[in-house]
Scaffold this active site. Structure first.
Site, PDB file in Angstrom:
ATOM      1  CG  ASP A 286      -1.880   1.133   1.302  1.00  0.00           C
ATOM      2  OD1 ASP A 286      -1.987   1.868   0.308  1.00  0.00           O
ATOM      3  OD2 ASP A 286      -2.536   1.307   2.350  1.00  0.00           O
TER       4      ASP A 286
ATOM      5  CB  CYS B  45      -3.511   6.488  -2.845  1.00  0.00           C
ATOM      6  SG  CYS B  45      -1.751   6.744  -2.617  1.00  0.00           S
TER       7      CYS B  45
HETATM    8  N1  SAH Z   1      -1.259   0.753   4.856  1.00  0.00           N
HETATM    9  C1  SAH Z   1      -1.355   1.892   5.740  1.00  0.00           C
HETATM   10  C2  SAH Z   1      -0.621   3.144   5.259  1.00  0.00           C
HETATM   11  C3  SAH Z   1      -0.532   3.379   3.797  1.00  0.00           C
HETATM   12  S1  SAH Z   1       0.091   4.989   3.382  1.00  0.00           S
HETATM   13  C4  SAH Z   1      -2.799   2.206   6.029  1.00  0.00           C
HETATM   14  O1  SAH Z   1      -3.670   1.758   5.307  1.00  0.00           O
HETATM   15  O2  SAH Z   1      -3.073   2.891   7.010  1.00  0.00           O
HETATM   16  C5  SAH Z   1       1.725   4.618   2.833  1.00  0.00           C
HETATM   17  C6  SAH Z   1       2.709   4.427   3.953  1.00  0.00           C
HETATM   18  O3  SAH Z   1       3.975   4.145   3.379  1.00  0.00           O
HETATM   19  C7  SAH Z   1       2.929   5.639   4.848  1.00  0.00           C
HETATM   20  O4  SAH Z   1       2.720   5.248   6.174  1.00  0.00           O
HETATM   21  C8  SAH Z   1       4.393   6.035   4.607  1.00  0.00           C
HETATM   22  O5  SAH Z   1       5.028   6.532   5.771  1.00  0.00           O
HETATM   23  C9  SAH Z   1       5.004   4.737   4.184  1.00  0.00           C
HETATM   24  N2  SAH Z   1       6.215   4.782   3.348  1.00  0.00           N
HETATM   25  C10 SAH Z   1       6.591   5.714   2.451  1.00  0.00           C
HETATM   26  N3  SAH Z   1       7.695   5.352   1.804  1.00  0.00           N
HETATM   27  C11 SAH Z   1       8.070   4.148   2.318  1.00  0.00           C
HETATM   28  C12 SAH Z   1       9.139   3.242   2.033  1.00  0.00           C
HETATM   29  N4  SAH Z   1      10.047   3.521   1.110  1.00  0.00           N
HETATM   30  N5  SAH Z   1       9.202   2.090   2.719  1.00  0.00           N
HETATM   31  C13 SAH Z   1       8.258   1.790   3.666  1.00  0.00           C
HETATM   32  N6  SAH Z   1       7.223   2.615   3.965  1.00  0.00           N
HETATM   33  C14 SAH Z   1       7.132   3.774   3.306  1.00  0.00           C
END
Ligand code: SAH
Length: 460
Positions: free
Chosen positions: A381, A408
């Protein structure tokens, strides 16, 4: 054609920010505040070689999809780019957007138009609001939203996407500021006290949180304001967030509890989450549940599987999956989110989930190299930019039976699907979910499976 010319144009599509797109004499024009199907008169504001920008002057023939926006500020605010479109037309637009991206960028052929999970009532769906405070020209404190491309506040305490409690809460704060002559923060001088107010509501519990974001550590007459805010039904948490930096970032790092608990609780499905002012939490819990149920259905868990949930945030999807899986591993870059994830796992009594802080594109390859980790199902996600190439490559090497991609941004989703499909996976199911009615945003869930059980032999 030149600047200030009037043109007549039929709107055929919408751009990434919801602006109408139409053609006249082979030149593409972007016209804000129009709806697909409108015939309009517009004035050219800017000309480039093959395209231009024009301002809506008159609607000559309204689109059948055009409706009167419910919010008087819809055009000024710009937060809801699609409010002048009927909800059915909004959903149709989002389905087409996803389908176009998957077909054109993703190269998926023969894909039927996906189903979209819409809302029964597409209003008041946001559980979180952040209102900026300022001072009007007569010296009175105001709150509302920023006018487009500026930090000038347009006074407005009613947003149709937010909960009804927002308005009385904001009025109580404005009255208090007026009575005690408390100045709102001013960005230019860095003076003044009240910067923002964050309001959150747990939709399933009715609990409400107010967090005053201050350029300081306290507020004159704080106990009187607290007593007044406590009268709002559902109020369970009042706090101060200290932000004394001259920055656009709304919240500072320091929290000062004022009254009640320092979090509210909400549930999505069977799972409870504790949400503090600084935690990330999905803003539309009704649609989030539908989105996660779809992800869970696509994961098709029987009880023994090992599942990786990449970009897991506060572990919302991980805990959903943990209800049905053998073991779930979540990976997320923000350490505070992982703290929340661990606390929520404990709160719900899950012992089959483990979380790692780090970049998905670093944690996954590293664990694969050093520990030879495996997965039956991988859920991702990612943020708008999609998955990193190193992450996708390791996913392919791990050969999960199923990949569930929650996205998204359907353009980057399509790019990533193209890669996965070239590496032995095929798209089995696609569903869109309308998490943000009134706006151009749309979430998509995709199920990919292995093309054949033998194909992993060919993958390097
Ligand atoms: N699955 C969660 C959040 C999705 S939003 C939910 O439904 O609530 C995407 C998330 O990816 C965010 O929390 C962001 O901090 C994280 N993120 C961004 N880049 C990332 C990366 N390179 N590796 C791991 N997480 C990351």
């Amino acid at each position: 054609m030149k600047k200030d010319d009037l043109i007549e144009i039929v709107i055929e599509d919408l751009g990434v920010d919801g602006e109408g797109i139409g053609k006249t004499d082979g030149i593409t024009f972007f016209v804000k505040d129009t709806v697909i199907g409108d015939r309009v008169e517009a004035k050219i504001m800017k000309m480039k070689k093959t395209y231009g920008y024009a301002r809506l002057m008159r609607i000559l023939e309204p689109s059948p999809a055009r409706v009167e926006p419910r919010c008087a500020y819809a055009r000024q605010c710009g937060g809801c780019q699609l409010q002048a479109m009927s909800y059915e037309a909004q959903l149709a637009y989002k389905v087409n957007k996803v389908w176009n991206h998957l077909t054109r960028i993703g190269g998926l052929t023969g894909l039927p138009k996906p189903e979209i999970l819409g809302m029964e009532d597409p209003w008041r769906y946001r559980n979180k609001a952040q209102f900026p405070f300022g001072t009007d020209k007569d010296g009175h404190a105001v709150t509302g939203f920023y006018a487009a491309r500026s930090h000038r506040i347009v006074p407005c305490t009613e947003c149709w996407l937010g909960v009804e409690e927002n308005r009385p809460i904001l009025e109580k704060i404005l009255n208090h500021m007026e009575k005690r002559r408390i100045p709102a923060y001013e960005e230019e001088s860095g003076k003044g006290l009240v910067r923002h107010v964050l309001i959150r509501k747990g939709f399933s519990t009715g609990e409400i949180m107010v967090c005053l974001v201050l350029n300081g550590r306290t507020l004159p007459g704080l106990s009187a304001l607290t007593a007044s805010l406590k009268q709002v039904e559902g109020m369970t948490s009042i706090s101060i967030n200290v932000n004394q930096k001259n920055t656009n970032v709304i919240m500072g790092r320091e929290m000062i509890p004022v009254w009640g608990k320092d979090y509210i609780t909400d549930r999505i499905g069977e799972i409870s989450y504790q949400i503090s002012p600084l935690s990330f939490f999905q803003v539309n819990p009704v649609q989030t549940r539908k989105l996660y149920e779809t992800a869970l259905e696509y994961a098709d868990l029987k009880g023994e599987e090992t599942v990786w949930d990449l970009y897991c945030g506060i572990g919302t999807i991980s805990l959903f999956l943990a209800q049905k899986a053998g073991r779930v591993y979540g990976v997320e870059i923000v350490p505070e989110a992982i703290e929340d994830a661990r606390r929520n796992a404990a709160l719900n009594g899950f012992s089959n989930v483990e979380f790692y802080v780090g970049k998905a594109e670093e944690v996954l390859p590293e664990k694969y190299r050093s520990e030879g980790i495996r997965a039956d199902v991988i859920v991702v996600d990612p943020p708008r930019k999609g998955c990193d190439a190193a992450c996708l490559e390791t996913m392919v090497k791990m050969q999960p039976e199923r990949i569930v991609y929650v996205s998204c941004d359907s353009a980057t989703l399509a790019r990533d699907l193209k890669y996965l499909c070239s590496e032995g996976y095929e798209v089995k199911k696609v569903k869109a979910c309308d998490m943000f009615p009134g706006t151009v945003h749309v979430e998509t869930v995709v199920l990919l499976t292995h093309k054949s059980p033998d194909s992993h032999i060919d993958v390097k």
